[in-house]
Design a protein around this motif. Structure first.
Motif, short mmCIF file in Angstrom:
data_model
loop_
_atom_site.label_atom_id
_atom_site.label_comp_id
_atom_site.label_asym_id
_atom_site.label_seq_id
_atom_site.Cartn_x
_atom_site.Cartn_y
_atom_site.Cartn_z
N ALA A 36 -8.50 -5.63 7.31
CA ALA A 36 -9.72 -4.84 7.53
C ALA A 36 -9.40 -3.50 8.16
O ALA A 36 -9.95 -2.46 7.77
CB ALA A 36 -10.69 -5.63 8.41
N ARG A 37 -8.47 -3.50 9.12
CA ARG A 37 -8.06 -2.23 9.73
C ARG A 37 -7.40 -1.31 8.70
O ARG A 37 -7.64 -0.09 8.69
CB ARG A 37 -7.07 -2.50 10.87
N ALA A 38 -6.58 -1.87 7.83
CA ALA A 38 -5.89 -1.06 6.83
C ALA A 38 -6.88 -0.44 5.84
O ALA A 38 -6.74 0.71 5.45
CB ALA A 38 -4.86 -1.92 6.09
N ILE A 39 -7.87 -1.21 5.45
CA ILE A 39 -8.90 -0.69 4.53
C ILE A 39 -9.70 0.41 5.20
O ILE A 39 -9.95 1.47 4.61
CB ILE A 39 -9.81 -1.84 4.05
N LYS A 40 -10.10 0.19 6.46
CA LYS A 40 -10.88 1.19 7.18
C LYS A 40 -10.08 2.47 7.40
O LYS A 40 -10.65 3.57 7.41
CB LYS A 40 -11.36 0.62 8.51
N ALA A 41 -8.78 2.35 7.56
CA ALA A 41 -7.95 3.55 7.74
C ALA A 41 -7.96 4.40 6.48
O ALA A 41 -7.87 5.64 6.55
CB ALA A 41 -6.52 3.15 8.09
N GLU A 42 -8.08 3.77 5.30
CA GLU A 42 -8.12 4.49 4.04
C GLU A 42 -9.52 4.99 3.69
O GLU A 42 -9.68 6.08 3.13
CB GLU A 42 -7.60 3.60 2.90
N ALA A 43 -10.52 4.17 3.99
CA ALA A 43 -11.90 4.48 3.60
C ALA A 43 -12.84 4.00 4.70
O ALA A 43 -13.37 2.89 4.62
CB ALA A 43 -12.24 3.81 2.27
N PRO A 44 -13.04 4.82 5.72
CA PRO A 44 -13.81 4.38 6.89
C PRO A 44 -15.23 3.92 6.57
O PRO A 44 -15.77 3.07 7.29
CB PRO A 44 -13.83 5.63 7.78
N LYS A 279 1.89 -10.47 7.39
CA LYS A 279 0.49 -10.11 7.12
C LYS A 279 0.33 -8.65 6.74
O LYS A 279 -0.57 -8.29 5.97
CB LYS A 279 -0.39 -10.43 8.33
N GLU A 280 1.21 -7.80 7.25
CA GLU A 280 1.12 -6.37 6.94
C GLU A 280 1.35 -6.10 5.45
O GLU A 280 0.86 -5.09 4.92
CB GLU A 280 2.13 -5.58 7.78
N GLU A 281 2.07 -6.98 4.76
CA GLU A 281 2.28 -6.78 3.33
C GLU A 281 0.97 -6.95 2.56
O GLU A 281 0.68 -6.19 1.63
CB GLU A 281 3.35 -7.73 2.81
N PHE A 282 0.21 -7.96 2.92
CA PHE A 282 -1.10 -8.13 2.28
C PHE A 282 -2.01 -6.96 2.64
O PHE A 282 -2.71 -6.42 1.77
CB PHE A 282 -1.75 -9.44 2.71
N ALA A 283 -1.99 -6.54 3.90
CA ALA A 283 -2.82 -5.41 4.31
C ALA A 283 -2.47 -4.15 3.54
O ALA A 283 -3.35 -3.38 3.14
CB ALA A 283 -2.68 -5.18 5.81
N GLU A 284 -1.18 -3.92 3.29
CA GLU A 284 -0.76 -2.75 2.54
C GLU A 284 -1.20 -2.84 1.08
O GLU A 284 -1.55 -1.82 0.48
CB GLU A 284 0.76 -2.56 2.63
N ARG A 291 -6.61 3.12 -1.86
CA ARG A 291 -6.13 4.48 -2.13
C ARG A 291 -6.17 4.79 -3.62
O ARG A 291 -6.58 5.88 -4.03
CB ARG A 291 -4.68 4.64 -1.63
N ARG A 292 -5.72 3.82 -4.43
CA ARG A 292 -5.62 4.07 -5.87
C ARG A 292 -6.98 4.32 -6.50
O ARG A 292 -7.12 5.14 -7.41
CB ARG A 292 -4.94 2.87 -6.54
N TYR A 293 -7.98 3.62 -6.00
CA TYR A 293 -9.31 3.73 -6.60
C TYR A 293 -10.30 4.46 -5.69
O TYR A 293 -11.52 4.29 -5.82
CB TYR A 293 -9.82 2.33 -6.97
N ALA A 294 -9.77 5.30 -4.82
CA ALA A 294 -10.61 6.02 -3.86
C ALA A 294 -11.67 6.86 -4.55
O ALA A 294 -12.79 7.02 -4.05
CB ALA A 294 -9.75 6.91 -2.95
N GLY A 295 -11.33 7.39 -5.72
CA GLY A 295 -12.29 8.21 -6.45
C GLY A 295 -13.46 7.42 -7.00
O GLY A 295 -14.46 8.00 -7.43
N MET A 296 -13.34 6.08 -6.97
CA MET A 296 -14.42 5.23 -7.48
C MET A 296 -15.27 4.65 -6.37
O MET A 296 -16.20 3.88 -6.64
CB MET A 296 -13.82 4.06 -8.29
N ILE A 297 -14.96 4.98 -5.12
CA ILE A 297 -15.68 4.38 -4.00
C ILE A 297 -17.00 5.10 -3.79
O ILE A 297 -17.05 6.33 -3.71
CB ILE A 297 -14.82 4.43 -2.72
#
Length: 309
Positions: A36-44, A279-284, A291-297
């Motif tokens: 959840a933290r990793a996702i929020k860091a990319e797309a708050p 766990k950080e591997e799943f988070a990444e 990140r890859r689909y940021a333009g679709m968010i």
């Protein structure tokens, strides 16, 4: 557009998370928080959703909340199949939502609800109409599972298999369309409840049904969908090409993307239900997909109001 990111699927169900490796769900809590933290860091502003729980268990929500694992989660999701597997009746849906609402102030989504036609197709007709009657207005998102029957050759994602008796075979008959693509009687009834009802449809790696599914969703008036991007699939040849094709095909819908399934070589045990070794591997993986689909968010939160019972 992507409207939400769901972290895992049915974490309190041993078909999706191994309780023998993680009996107190401490590893899951850490994995959830890290992702959840990793996702929020990319797309708050992208809503994060706890993988739909099955069974619907307020004690599990309290456990995660007590571990502070829900601090970066915006939505709690539940799954229910009272005409097939659950030990409660379909008319109890409002009470089941109320049980979770009593232990969290987060919006509650129903990200899987459905009825098998294993016994009779008429039961699914009743189930669609009764589900809509009971849940529309009580949950901002209601994802009917599913559009297609599961092909017999693929096997259901469950650890019980034939030990479940007829319950195992019900997994193959949850669709509004049969395996050959022909409509069941409930399809017409489902269309009467869109766009209030959405769909949950898992697309397998290089799923041949993708384009046909999009055409059906347009025809049915579906506006929102839940599907998945598998961490395990990300290690297949040309995985990103498939992910791109899937997400591009679904771009016109409001999509809740579920991140789940541990690659065998990255689990504590070699199974998709295993907690990850790191766990950080799943988070990444989650962060990389965002990140890859940021333009679709979709900009801004899509939580919807919290309806009153």
């Amino acid at each position: 557009m992507i409207e939400a990111a769901m972290i895992w699927n049915e974490p309190n169900n041993k078909s999706h998370w191994d309780p023998e490796i993680d009996p107190g769900w401490s590893l899951f809590a850490d994995t959830l928080d890290c992702a959840a933290r990793a996702i929020k860091a990319e797309a708050p502003h992208l809503p994060t959703v706890l993988g739909g729980i099955s069974p619907i268990d307020p004690t599990f929500i309290r456990l995660l909340d007590g571990r502070r694992a829900l601090d970066h989660v915006d939505v709690v999701a539940v799954h229910g199949f009272p005409l097939d597997w659950n030990l409660w009746q379909i008319h109890e849906w409002p009470e089941k939502i109320a049980e979770i609402r009593a232990v969290t102030d987060k919006p509650i989504w129903v990200t899987e609800v459905g009825v098998s036609t294993f016994g009779a197709e008429e039961v699914q007709v009743f189930g669609v109409d009764r589900t809509a009657e009971l849940l529309v207005g009580r949950a901002p998102r209601i994802h009917w599972y599913s559009l297609y029957d599961l092909p017999q050759a693929w096997g259901a994602t469950t650890r019980h298999r034939e030990a479940e008796g007829s319950s195992y075979y019900r997994h193959f008959y949850m669709g509004l369309l049969r395996e050959d693509g022909t409509p069941k009687p409930a399809l017409e009834h489902f269309a009467r409840h869109t766009p209030a009802l959405g769909l949950c449809q898992w697309f397998h790696y290089q799923d041949h049904r993708l384009d046909e599914a999009v055409a059906w969703m347009r025809r049915l008036g579906v506006t929102y969908l839940r599907t998945g991007l598998s961490w395990a699939d990300s290690f297949r040849p040309n995985a990103l090409d498939w992910f791109d094709r899937q997400m591009e095909a679904l771009a016109e819908f409001d999509v809740t993307v579920t991140f789940c399934f541990t690659p065998e070589h990255r689990g504590i045990a070699p199974h998709h239900t295993s907690p990850p070794q790191v766990k950080e591997e799943f988070a990444e993986f989650c962060a990389a997909m965002v990140r890859r689909y940021a333009g679709m968010i979709r900009p801004g939160p899509a939580l919807g109001p919290q309806p009153a019972i």
